[in-house]
Design an enzyme around this catalytic site. Structure first.
Site, short mmCIF file in Angstrom:
data_model
loop_
_atom_site.label_atom_id
_atom_site.label_comp_id
_atom_site.label_asym_id
_atom_site.label_seq_id
_atom_site.Cartn_x
_atom_site.Cartn_y
_atom_site.Cartn_z
N ASP A 41 -12.83 -13.39 -12.90
CA ASP A 41 -13.86 -14.35 -12.49
C ASP A 41 -15.02 -13.64 -11.77
OD1 ASP A 41 -14.98 -16.86 -12.30
OD2 ASP A 41 -13.87 -17.42 -10.49
N ASN A 89 -13.55 -24.13 -20.29
CA ASN A 89 -14.82 -23.39 -20.41
C ASN A 89 -15.72 -23.94 -21.52
OD1 ASN A 89 -13.30 -20.23 -19.44
ND2 ASN A 89 -14.52 -21.61 -18.19
#
Ligand code: IPE
Ligand code: IPE
Ligand code: MG
Length: 264
Positions: A41, A89
């Site tokens: 991330d 996502n």
């Protein structure tokens, strides 16, 4: 190969594993986590800090992915799950989603020879519907080519969601109940584990999340139910094998009890 104007050939390629074994910390072999999961991330924030578009952050992550794989091999990790694209996502802008799909496909294509040389067995964990066919095709080619490798299994979690994985397992079990193969009143933990995407892969021992966020975002809820968690401040493009080793070093000092009481 290039996608939307990206010159992939200019991206740096990390050193091969074992380039400098003297750097590898001396972890006791039996204490090294067998299965490590990484929530990669912070790519977007890394790019933003530099005044770049988010996709530049994803590009900067590529060498870090391969440095992390190399570091996992050096440390003796046997399974490495990389959270690459989640079922959530898809909420991102169409252009970012398009980039991530094309980039994943191209990385697998360009790096399969290198992974094969390193002894990597490529795996995939995720849902088929909605995932680009070209991504699945590249994964299938890579999985077939590397299926006999035994140094490390690298699991690309693409269109992966932990809840989706459990819902898919429940669907498969329900179908077996309907077919009279198993009793609906006797669904066990073992049966659920056997219906996950890769039932042969052992539970996850250590989950590392980069970028300082302290959540697991739907990553391996079943497999990592008893995992140790390591939250590191670095944005993913700033990471590499050193960050992995730091988390492993923290892990080997932890006391895992699995609900029991330590007798020694
Ligand atoms: C991780 O970085 C990559 C993916 C989730 C695909 P992000 O793109 O989430 O970066 P941040 O969290 O916005 O900085
Ligand atoms: C988790 O990161 C997914 C991947 C790394 C592929 P996200 O950036 O999507 O997670 P949230 O939105 O911060 O929870
Ligand atoms: Mg993020």
């Amino acid at each position: 190969m290039s996608f939307e104007g990206v010159d992939y050939q200019s991206l740096s390629v990390p050193d091969a594993p074992f380039a400098d074994p003297s750097r590898v910390p001396a972890f006791p072999a039996e204490a090294v986590p067998r299965h490590v999961g990484v929530i990669m991330d912070g790519n977007g924030r890394w790019a933003k800090q530099r005044g770049l578009v988010r996709t530049e952050g994803h590009k900067a992550a590529e060498p870090v992915v391969f440095d992390t794989i190399a570091g996992a091999i050096e440390a003796g990790v046997r399974y490495l799950s990389l959270y690459t694209f989640s079922t959530e996502n898809w909420k991102r802008s169409p252009s970012e989603v398009r980039f991530l799909m094309g980039f994943s496909r191209d990385i697998i294509h360009r790096r399969v020879a290198q992974m094969d040389e390193w002894g990597v067995r490529v795996r995939w964990s995720g849902r088929r519907p909605r995932l680009w066919k070209s991504v699945i095709d590249e994964l299938e080619v890579a999985m077939e080519r590397t299926k006999h490798n035994t140094t490390i299994d690298v699991v690309f979690c693409i269109n992966y969601g932990g809840r989706a994985e459990l819902a898919d397992a429940a669907t498969a079990i329900a179908q077996e109940v309907a077919a009279g193969k198993i009793k609906g009143s006797k669904v066990t933990e073992k049966m659920i584990a056997e219906h996950l995407y890769n039932p042969d892969i052992p539970d996850c021992d250590l989950v590392i999340r980069t970028s300082g966020e302290q959540r697991t975002s739907n990553f391996l809820p079943w497999e990592a139910a008893y995992a140790e968690l390591s939250f590191v401040p670095e944005l993913f493009p700033e990471c590499g094998r050193d960050v992995l080793w730091r988390s492993i070093d923290e892990y080997v000092r932890r006391d895992r009890r699995f609900g029991g009481v330590k007798t020694v």
